[in-house]
Design a protein around this motif. Structure first.
Motif, PDB file in Angstrom:
ATOM      1  N   GLY A  74       0.833  -1.198   0.000  1.00 37.58           N
ATOM      2  CA  GLY A  74       0.000   0.000   0.000  1.00 37.58           C
ATOM      3  C   GLY A  74       0.863   1.240   0.000  1.00 37.58           C
ATOM      4  N   ILE A  75       0.406   2.294   0.678  1.00 37.12           N
ATOM      5  CA  ILE A  75       1.139   3.554   0.704  1.00 37.12           C
ATOM      6  C   ILE A  75       1.917   3.758   2.000  1.00 37.12           C
ATOM      7  CG2 ILE A  75      -0.489   4.668  -0.854  1.00 37.12           C
ATOM      8  CD1 ILE A  75      -1.669   6.101   1.584  1.00 37.12           C
ATOM      9  N   LEU A  76       1.743   2.851   2.958  1.00 39.98           N
ATOM     10  CA  LEU A  76       2.401   3.003   4.252  1.00 39.98           C
ATOM     11  C   LEU A  76       3.735   2.269   4.292  1.00 39.98           C
ATOM     12  CD1 LEU A  76      -0.649   2.478   6.639  1.00 39.98           C
ATOM     13  CD2 LEU A  76       0.279   4.623   5.783  1.00 39.98           C
ATOM     14  N   ALA A  77       4.650   2.788   5.108  1.00 38.63           N
ATOM     15  CA  ALA A  77       5.948   2.145   5.280  1.00 38.63           C
ATOM     16  C   ALA A  77       5.763   0.722   5.785  1.00 38.63           C
ATOM     17  CB  ALA A  77       6.793   2.952   6.275  1.00 38.63           C
ATOM     18  N   THR A  78       6.621  -0.179   5.335  1.00 39.53           N
ATOM     19  CA  THR A  78       6.466  -1.595   5.679  1.00 39.53           C
ATOM     20  C   THR A  78       6.688  -1.873   7.160  1.00 39.53           C
ATOM     21  OG1 THR A  78       8.773  -1.972   5.041  1.00 39.53           O
ATOM     22  CG2 THR A  78       7.085  -2.403   3.384  1.00 39.53           C
ATOM     23  N   GLY A  79       7.316  -0.940   7.877  1.00 42.15           N
ATOM     24  CA  GLY A  79       7.514  -1.134   9.308  1.00 42.15           C
ATOM     25  C   GLY A  79       6.232  -1.015  10.115  1.00 42.15           C
ATOM     26  N   ASN A 184      -1.286  13.358   4.722  1.00 35.29           N
ATOM     27  CA  ASN A 184      -0.694  13.959   3.522  1.00 35.29           C
ATOM     28  C   ASN A 184      -1.672  13.956   2.357  1.00 35.29           C
ATOM     29  OD1 ASN A 184       1.828  14.790   4.352  1.00 35.29           O
ATOM     30  ND2 ASN A 184       2.841  12.871   3.834  1.00 35.29           N
ATOM     31  N   LEU A 185      -2.593  12.984   2.343  1.00 41.49           N
ATOM     32  CA  LEU A 185      -3.544  12.854   1.238  1.00 41.49           C
ATOM     33  C   LEU A 185      -4.821  13.642   1.479  1.00 41.49           C
ATOM     34  CD1 LEU A 185      -3.123   9.046   0.487  1.00 41.49           C
ATOM     35  CD2 LEU A 185      -1.925  10.997  -0.504  1.00 41.49           C
ATOM     36  N   HIS A 186      -4.924  14.279   2.650  1.00 39.37           N
ATOM     37  CA  HIS A 186      -6.088  15.111   2.966  1.00 39.37           C
ATOM     38  C   HIS A 186      -5.917  16.476   2.291  1.00 39.37           C
ATOM     39  CE1 HIS A 186      -9.048  17.412   5.243  1.00 39.37           C
ATOM     40  NE2 HIS A 186      -9.524  16.278   5.732  1.00 39.37           N
ATOM     41  N   THR A 187      -7.010  17.048   1.821  1.00 38.78           N
ATOM     42  CA  THR A 187      -6.946  18.317   1.114  1.00 38.78           C
ATOM     43  C   THR A 187      -6.236  19.395   1.919  1.00 38.78           C
ATOM     44  OG1 THR A 187      -8.989  17.815  -0.079  1.00 38.78           O
ATOM     45  CG2 THR A 187      -8.316  20.131   0.010  1.00 38.78           C
ATOM     46  N   GLY A 189      -4.016  18.765   4.322  1.00 44.14           N
ATOM     47  CA  GLY A 189      -2.711  18.313   4.758  1.00 44.14           C
ATOM     48  C   GLY A 189      -2.552  18.372   6.261  1.00 44.14           C
ATOM     49  N   TRP A 190      -1.300  18.388   6.745  1.00 45.63           N
ATOM     50  CA  TRP A 190      -1.065  18.457   8.188  1.00 45.63           C
ATOM     51  C   TRP A 190      -0.234  19.663   8.598  1.00 45.63           C
ATOM     52  CZ3 TRP A 190       4.115  17.632   9.719  1.00 45.63           C
ATOM     53  CH2 TRP A 190       4.930  16.974   8.797  1.00 45.63           C
ATOM     54  N   SER A 191       0.085  20.550   7.636  1.00 43.88           N
ATOM     55  CA  SER A 191       0.712  21.834   7.953  1.00 43.88           C
ATOM     56  C   SER A 191       0.612  22.699   6.700  1.00 43.88           C
ATOM     57  CB  SER A 191       2.172  21.656   8.366  1.00 43.88           C
ATOM     58  OG  SER A 191       2.998  21.451   7.236  1.00 43.88           O
ATOM     59  N   ASP A 192       0.970  23.980   6.842  1.00 44.94           N
ATOM     60  CA  ASP A 192       0.908  24.878   5.695  1.00 44.94           C
ATOM     61  C   ASP A 192       1.898  24.480   4.610  1.00 44.94           C
ATOM     62  OD1 ASP A 192      -1.077  26.400   6.796  1.00 44.94           O
ATOM     63  OD2 ASP A 192       0.282  27.887   7.674  1.00 44.94           O
ATOM     64  N   VAL A 193       2.989  23.801   5.003  1.00 40.57           N
ATOM     65  CA  VAL A 193       3.992  23.376   4.036  1.00 40.57           C
ATOM     66  C   VAL A 193       3.618  22.028   3.418  1.00 40.57           C
ATOM     67  CG1 VAL A 193       6.407  22.730   3.714  1.00 40.57           C
ATOM     68  CG2 VAL A 193       5.822  24.670   5.167  1.00 40.57           C
ATOM     69  N   TYR A 194       3.222  21.086   4.276  1.00 46.22           N
ATOM     70  CA  TYR A 194       2.908  19.741   3.789  1.00 46.22           C
ATOM     71  C   TYR A 194       1.411  19.607   3.533  1.00 46.22           C
ATOM     72  CZ  TYR A 194       7.624  18.590   5.288  1.00 46.22           C
ATOM     73  OH  TYR A 194       8.977  18.557   5.433  1.00 46.22           O
ATOM     74  N   ARG A 195       0.912  20.363   2.585  1.00 50.16           N
ATOM     75  CA  ARG A 195      -0.500  20.270   2.228  1.00 50.16           C
ATOM     76  C   ARG A 195      -0.674  20.299   0.712  1.00 50.16           C
ATOM     77  NH1 ARG A 195      -2.391  25.172   0.620  1.00 50.16           N
ATOM     78  NH2 ARG A 195      -1.152  27.013   1.180  1.00 50.16           N
ATOM     79  N   ARG A 196       0.349  19.910   0.033  1.00 45.58           N
ATOM     80  CA  ARG A 196       0.316  20.031  -1.428  1.00 45.58           C
ATOM     81  C   ARG A 196      -0.091  18.740  -2.125  1.00 45.58           C
ATOM     82  NH1 ARG A 196       0.555  25.452  -0.779  1.00 45.58           N
ATOM     83  NH2 ARG A 196       2.528  26.114   0.141  1.00 45.58           N
ATOM     84  N   PHE A 197      -0.200  17.628  -1.382  1.00 53.02           N
ATOM     85  CA  PHE A 197      -0.435  16.328  -2.024  1.00 53.02           C
ATOM     86  C   PHE A 197      -1.899  15.894  -1.961  1.00 53.02           C
ATOM     87  CE2 PHE A 197       3.450  16.166   0.710  1.00 53.02           C
ATOM     88  CZ  PHE A 197       4.352  16.542  -0.262  1.00 53.02           C
ATOM     89  N   GLY A 198      -2.711  16.618  -1.194  1.00 52.87           N
ATOM     90  CA  GLY A 198      -4.111  16.227  -1.004  1.00 52.87           C
ATOM     91  C   GLY A 198      -4.847  16.069  -2.318  1.00 52.87           C
ATOM     92  N   LEU A 199      -5.669  15.051  -2.420  1.00 52.44           N
ATOM     93  CA  LEU A 199      -6.325  14.719  -3.682  1.00 52.44           C
ATOM     94  C   LEU A 199      -7.572  15.545  -3.963  1.00 52.44           C
ATOM     95  CD1 LEU A 199      -5.936  10.838  -3.526  1.00 52.44           C
ATOM     96  CD2 LEU A 199      -4.531  12.497  -4.758  1.00 52.44           C
ATOM     97  N   HIS A 200      -7.927  16.453  -3.046  1.00 49.49           N
ATOM     98  CA  HIS A 200      -9.105  17.306  -3.235  1.00 49.49           C
ATOM     99  C   HIS A 200     -10.342  16.460  -3.511  1.00 49.49           C
ATOM    100  CE1 HIS A 200      -6.821  21.125  -3.273  1.00 49.49           C
ATOM    101  NE2 HIS A 200      -5.859  20.363  -3.762  1.00 49.49           N
ATOM    102  N   ASP A 201     -10.457  15.405  -2.743  1.00 52.56           N
ATOM    103  CA  ASP A 201     -11.578  14.465  -2.880  1.00 52.56           C
ATOM    104  C   ASP A 201     -12.300  14.409  -1.535  1.00 52.56           C
ATOM    105  OD1 ASP A 201     -13.061  11.957  -2.745  1.00 52.56           O
ATOM    106  OD2 ASP A 201     -12.063  11.415  -4.611  1.00 52.56           O
TER     107      ASP A 201
END
Length: 213
Positions: A74-79, A184-187, A189-201
């Motif tokens: 999936g999208i999560l780290a294997t650990g 990270n996939l939320h529209t 995001g989790w900060s002003d910097v890390y909010r660019r990947f959200g799928l806008h869904d």
């Protein structure tokens, strides 16, 4: 440690050191900027799928990390053992298909003449090496990219803060919870910097919010 260190340190240290391998909590991913006008075409699911159809994750592992790592199902780290999914349930999404990618780009009226910035971070880093791998993969569908780098960490954070990137290869900070990767996939995001990947869904946003509660 770098893949080179994994191979050389045991040889150099001999009986004085023992290499222990553990499952990692950090992820290494290819990212599309969903929040920048110059690449607004990423909002079209057909374009995103086309890019995915020519992305070979195993090749990143082989060429960038010299096979020192794992490709998650999936999208999560294997650990994050407790949250791994059944590979068979998502296999259809990982199938490479160059012809399908070209078909999707044509349907989306994607301009193959444009050049997209592919940010690789610091020169010589795994991000930079990964950008070179992804550039070759995307080229199979006729997608043109231009690799860009920065000279140091301060410039890198500035680039993120200014939203001055279009596509990016980067590793994420390690964490013992799947919440950060999902956020990270939320529209928003989790900060002003890390909010660019959200799928806008809105449906995906709701699922993420439900998992957090």
């Amino acid at each position: 440690p770098s893949p080179t260190q994994v191979g050389t340190i045991p040889q150099e240290m001999g009986d004085r050191a023992r290499l222990v391998g553990l499952k990692g909590w950090s992820s290494y991913s290819a990212n599309l900027n969903m929040d920048k006008p110059s690449v607004s075409f990423f909002r079209d699911v057909r374009v995103r799928e086309a890019f995915w159809r020519v992305t070979n994750r195993k090749q990143f592992l082989d060429l960038v990390f010299q096979n020192q790592g794992q490709v998650p199902d999936g999208i999560l780290a294997t650990g994050l053992d407790l949250w791994q999914i059944d590979a068979s349930s998502v296999q259809q999404y990982y199938t490479e298909d160059v012809a399908k990618a070209k078909q999707l780009l044509t349907a989306a009226n994607f301009n193959l003449g444009q050049e997209i910035e592919l940010y690789g971070g610091l020169p010589g880093s795994t991000g930079d090496q990964g950008a070179q791998v992804w550039q070759q993969q995307l080229a199979k569908a006729g997608v043109k990219t231009r690799i860009s780098n920065v000279s140091g960490s301060a410039e890198q954070f500035q680039k993120w803060g200014d939203n001055d990137w279009e596509m990016m290869i980067q590793g994420s900070p390690g964490t013992d919870t799947p919440g950060q990767t999902l956020r990270n996939l939320h529209t928003r995001g989790w900060s002003d910097v890390y909010r660019r990947f959200g799928l806008h869904d809105s449906e995906i946003d709701a699922l993420i919010e439900n998992s957090e509660s």
